[in-house]
Design an enzyme around this catalytic site. Structure first.
Site, PDB file in Angstrom:
ATOM      1  CB  CYS A  24     -47.983   6.372  29.281  1.00  0.00           C
ATOM      2  SG  CYS A  24     -49.137   7.020  28.018  1.00  0.00           S
ATOM      3  CB  CYS A  27     -48.535  10.135  29.351  1.00  0.00           C
ATOM      4  SG  CYS A  27     -49.742   8.845  29.538  1.00  0.00           S
TER       5      CYS A  27
END
Length: 128
Positions: A24, A27
């Site tokens: 991600c 993230c």
């Protein structure tokens, strides 16, 4: 549910949980933000990261549908939850607010000064 995770979120500490995934992009953006927040708030908040791919049971239990998802706990109670990237300032402000609302004792002088500045800033905005 993971027993160690349960012990951590059921503690008297303020615990910020970052549900993330290695693949991600957003993230990855949160990592330095969380480091800065930890530097600012020191021991006033514990920050833990939970990889949703490795801990699908936790992600499912907390109904994590997107990453990053941040959750704040104290004594097992979820105090706040949000998905997506937040700036260090916004996240720190939210955590200061939760520290005040939950009357969490703070011993670090720099955290107390930061909290006082936040309170003073809000006070000045309200009066203008």
């Amino acid at each position: 549910m993971n027993a160690k995770f349960n012990d951590i979120i059921n503690s008297n500490d303020l615990v910020l949980v970052d549900f993330y995934a290695d693949w991600c992009g957003p993230c990855k953006m949160m990592s330095p933000i969380l480091q800065e927040v930890k530097t600012n708030l020191k021991e006033a908040v514990k920050i833990i990261k939970v990889n949703v791919d490795q801990h699908q049971d936790l992600a499912s239990h907390f109904m994590v549908r997107g990453v990053p998802t941040l959750m704040l706990f104290k004594t097992g109670k979820m105090l706040w939850r949000q998905s997506g990237v937040l700036s260090s300032k916004d996240l720190t402000d939210i955590l200061y607010q939760k520290l005040l609302e939950n009357k969490i004792p703070i011993s670090d002088k720099s955290v107390i000064i930061g909290l006082a500045k936040k309170i003073n800033s809000n006070f000045l905005k309200r009066d203008s």
